[in-house]
Each structure stands twice: as C-alpha cells, then as structure tokens.
Motif scaffolding. Structure first.
Motif, mmCIF file in Angstrom:
data_model
loop_
_atom_site.group_PDB
_atom_site.id
_atom_site.type_symbol
_atom_site.label_atom_id
_atom_site.label_comp_id
_atom_site.label_asym_id
_atom_site.label_seq_id
_atom_site.Cartn_x
_atom_site.Cartn_y
_atom_site.Cartn_z
ATOM 1 N N ALA A 116 46.498 3.198 19.993
ATOM 2 C CA ALA A 116 47.776 3.896 20.214
ATOM 3 C C ALA A 116 48.703 3.749 19.014
ATOM 4 O O ALA A 116 49.590 4.590 18.805
ATOM 5 N N LEU A 117 48.501 2.709 18.203
ATOM 6 C CA LEU A 117 49.338 2.526 17.021
ATOM 7 C C LEU A 117 49.126 3.646 16.006
ATOM 8 O O LEU A 117 50.023 3.959 15.218
ATOM 9 N N ALA A 118 47.948 4.254 16.019
ATOM 10 C CA ALA A 118 47.666 5.349 15.087
ATOM 11 C C ALA A 118 48.514 6.578 15.381
ATOM 12 O O ALA A 118 48.622 7.480 14.537
ATOM 13 N N ASP A 119 49.120 6.633 16.565
ATOM 14 C CA ASP A 119 49.967 7.771 16.921
ATOM 15 C C ASP A 119 51.403 7.596 16.451
ATOM 16 O O ASP A 119 52.254 8.460 16.710
ATOM 17 N N TYR A 139 45.809 0.211 11.735
ATOM 18 C CA TYR A 139 46.141 1.435 12.457
ATOM 19 C C TYR A 139 47.508 1.992 12.072
ATOM 20 O O TYR A 139 47.793 3.173 12.289
ATOM 21 N N LEU A 140 48.364 1.156 11.497
ATOM 22 C CA LEU A 140 49.684 1.604 11.051
ATOM 23 C C LEU A 140 49.724 1.862 9.544
ATOM 24 O O LEU A 140 50.808 2.035 8.971
ATOM 25 N N ALA A 141 48.565 1.917 8.901
ATOM 26 C CA ALA A 141 48.501 1.982 7.438
ATOM 27 C C ALA A 141 49.278 3.166 6.865
ATOM 28 O O ALA A 141 49.991 3.023 5.861
ATOM 29 N N LYS A 142 49.167 4.337 7.470
ATOM 30 C CA LYS A 142 49.830 5.517 6.909
ATOM 31 C C LYS A 142 51.354 5.405 6.963
ATOM 32 O O LYS A 142 52.017 5.560 5.922
ATOM 33 N N ALA A 145 52.549 2.793 4.459
ATOM 34 C CA ALA A 145 52.522 3.239 3.068
ATOM 35 C C ALA A 145 53.711 4.147 2.757
ATOM 36 O O ALA A 145 54.323 4.049 1.683
ATOM 37 N N VAL A 146 54.046 5.025 3.693
ATOM 38 C CA VAL A 146 55.198 5.901 3.504
ATOM 39 C C VAL A 146 56.483 5.079 3.424
ATOM 40 O O VAL A 146 57.332 5.302 2.553
ATOM 41 N N ALA A 147 56.615 4.102 4.321
ATOM 42 C CA ALA A 147 57.815 3.263 4.330
ATOM 43 C C ALA A 147 57.939 2.458 3.038
ATOM 44 O O ALA A 147 59.035 2.316 2.488
ATOM 45 N N PRO A 175 48.754 -3.738 -1.105
ATOM 46 C CA PRO A 175 49.381 -2.796 -0.169
ATOM 47 C C PRO A 175 50.550 -3.410 0.599
ATOM 48 O O PRO A 175 51.389 -2.684 1.135
ATOM 49 N N TRP A 176 50.599 -4.752 0.655
ATOM 50 C CA TRP A 176 51.677 -5.444 1.354
ATOM 51 C C TRP A 176 52.444 -6.337 0.376
ATOM 52 O O TRP A 176 51.952 -6.688 -0.682
ATOM 53 N N ASP A 177 53.650 -6.693 0.757
ATOM 54 C CA ASP A 177 54.462 -7.594 -0.063
ATOM 55 C C ASP A 177 54.324 -9.047 0.374
ATOM 56 O O ASP A 177 54.586 -9.962 -0.411
ATOM 57 N N LEU A 178 53.921 -9.262 1.622
ATOM 58 C CA LEU A 178 53.812 -10.613 2.162
ATOM 59 C C LEU A 178 52.678 -10.653 3.176
ATOM 60 O O LEU A 178 52.601 -9.805 4.067
ATOM 61 N N LEU A 179 51.796 -11.646 3.032
ATOM 62 C CA LEU A 179 50.712 -11.885 3.979
ATOM 63 C C LEU A 179 50.840 -13.313 4.485
ATOM 64 O O LEU A 179 50.948 -14.253 3.692
ATOM 65 N N ILE A 180 50.845 -13.484 5.802
ATOM 66 C CA ILE A 180 51.007 -14.796 6.415
ATOM 67 C C ILE A 180 49.800 -15.062 7.310
ATOM 68 O O ILE A 180 49.538 -14.307 8.256
#
Length: 292
Positions: A116-119, A139-142, A145-147, A175-180
C-alpha cells in the motif's frame, strides 16, 4: 525565494496495531485460558512521530489506512495526540502485530500491507523525512526521491528485513542522508557491525549503529563518533529504537553540526524504556532532556 518546509519532520510508513501476547503456553484445542490483562498498543511510524512531537518538532505522519477496526482506533489516537496526517487508501486493518516480549528484546508476528505504500504519490514538504524500515523505503522510493530533489533530507532505519539488509552494501549514490541500524541488523548487512558506518556509505552519507545498553557509534557529519548507553531500569523495550531515531533527528534539525547528537538520542531512547509501549502520550516522559 526558498520556500520554508511545511513541517520539520515527516514520518512515512505503516502504523501498526499491536497485541502484546502474555508469556504463557498455548491452550489445548477446544480450551481457553484467561489472563489478567492483554495489552494493546500502536506502533510503527507512530512511535517516531509521537516522540518527535513530544520533543517539540512540527510533525506530519504519512501512512495508509483503510476502514477496519484498527484503522478507527489508530485515527482516534493520532487525533488525540494532535499529530497532522497525510493518508491514502489501503485494505482494512493494514498492519497488525503480535508482540512477544522477551527478557531483553521482543519478537513479532505481523501481517502488513506493505505494498500500500507504493500508492503514496507525494510526501509533505519537510526538512527531514524519516522512514522506519528498509522495506518501507523501497516501496516509497519514488516519492522519497522527489522529496530529496526538492531539498528534504531522507532518513531510513533498519527493521528486520534480511533481504533488504543484505542488499545495503550494494547501494551507491547515497539515496539517503541518514541510515540507522541496530547492531544485529548491521551484522547481517556487512558481517561486522563495527565496520558498518564505513561500509554502508554508498547508501547514506551518515550511518549510525545502535547497540542497546552499550550506546551507539556512527559516521556522522564527516567523522567517526560514539557514545555510551544511559543506564536505566527498563520496563519495556518497545519503541526504544524508534525513540532513538526521533531524538537523533530532533538534534540534527536544531543543531545540524552538533557534536552530541548520539548521546542525546541515547538519552531519549532510555526514557522510552521506562514506559509501556512506544507511543508517547505524555510529553513529561521526555522532560528535562538537554542538548549539549
């Protein structure tokens, strides 16, 4: 002219309805066992959002919801907490977990409509966007990336997703600024948790590893840093990792180049250990925490 972000932090992901399973054996077929209490709670993305809001950040929670019984309970709780939301449709009751509490950690059996996150077509304008899970981030990659292209900074935390963890070391381009990650997740990702802050810089420009009572270590703001844990008599481990993320982001939003971000995040997480559940309803739980 630069447009000011609508909120300081957007937390995007699933909100879980949690059933805490009592530590007893299962009844035989056809039988029933009564216990004094079965605790219910909410978790997932709401954990980080509630802690960040209690710390004084302006927060928006982006999550799918349906029209099931758990969706009604979640909507009422979020409204009572005063957290603004961005929603899109999913199946009814999209995220439910059975939580089994152990001596020093928890285990879960979960049903979740991750797809559902892809929507999600767009995410709110925010200084930082945090996603509490690697699979959720995929699933939220697109929209992420826009944000990011519009100026938001992106934070992602681990969660137990073996395939996603194994793929981390092959990511490139930050692709990310922070990974935890926690130490167990970092161990699976690269084979040696202590090396994760260096070996995972293809995924994010800042990499943090939490290690429970031992504290945390990281490659943060261009250098290696670490901190000790905060001794505390733990009541419940639920949401401590999410609280660490909220504390770290709160610090980075207010003091982007500060030297004590890890220590502050550990202090926030330690406060969560003293309450039941990972959602903060009473901001007094976090009162008196200082950013040094």
């Amino acid at each position: 002219m630069t447009t000011k972000p609508a909120v300081q932090l957007c937390v995007a992901g699933l909100v879980y309805f949690e059933v805490f399973v009592p530590a007893i054996g299962l009844p035989a077929a056809g039988e029933e066992i009564f216990v004094n209490d079965i605790r219910l709670g909410l978790g997932g993305a709401l954990n980080t959002a509630s802690v960040a809001s209690a710390l004084g950040l302006s927060v928006r929670l982006a999550h799918p919801n349906g029209n099931g019984l758990s969706d009604i309970a979640i909507a009422q709780k979020i409204s009572r907490l005063g957290i603004s939301t961005l929603n899109w449709a999913s199946r009814a009751d999209p995220a439910i977990s059975l939580v089994f509490s152990g001596v020093d950690d928890r285990a879960f059996v979960s049903a979740a409509d991750i797809t559902a996150l892809a929507d999600c077509n767009t995410l709110p304008s925010a200084t930082w966007i945090h996603v509490p899970g690697l699979l959720e981030a995929r699933y939220l990659a697109k929209p992420l990336a826009v944000a990011k292209a519009k100026g938001a900074r992106i934070s992602v935390s681990g969660s137990w997703a073996p395939d996603e963890l194994a793929a981390l070391s092959s990511l490139h381009g930050q692709p990310w600024d922070l990974l935890i990650l926690n130490a167990k997740e970092a161990q699976l990702a690269v084979g040696d948790a202590r090396k994760a802050p260096d070996l995972l810089l293809g995924a994010a420009s800042n990499v943090v590893v939490t290690d429970g009572a031992n504290g945390a270590f990281a490659y943060l703001n261009g250098r290696h840093v670490s901190c000790s844990g905060v001794p505390v008599m733990a009541r419940d481990f639920t949401g401590a990792g999410d609280a660490f993320c909220a504390g770290l982001l709160n610090y980075l939003i207010r003091h982007p180049l500060g030297d004590n971000a890890l220590a502050y995040a550990c202090a926030v997480a330690s406060r969560l250990l003293t309450q039941a559940g990972g959602v903060v309803e009473n901001p007094a739980v976090l009162a008196g925490l200082e950013m040094k």
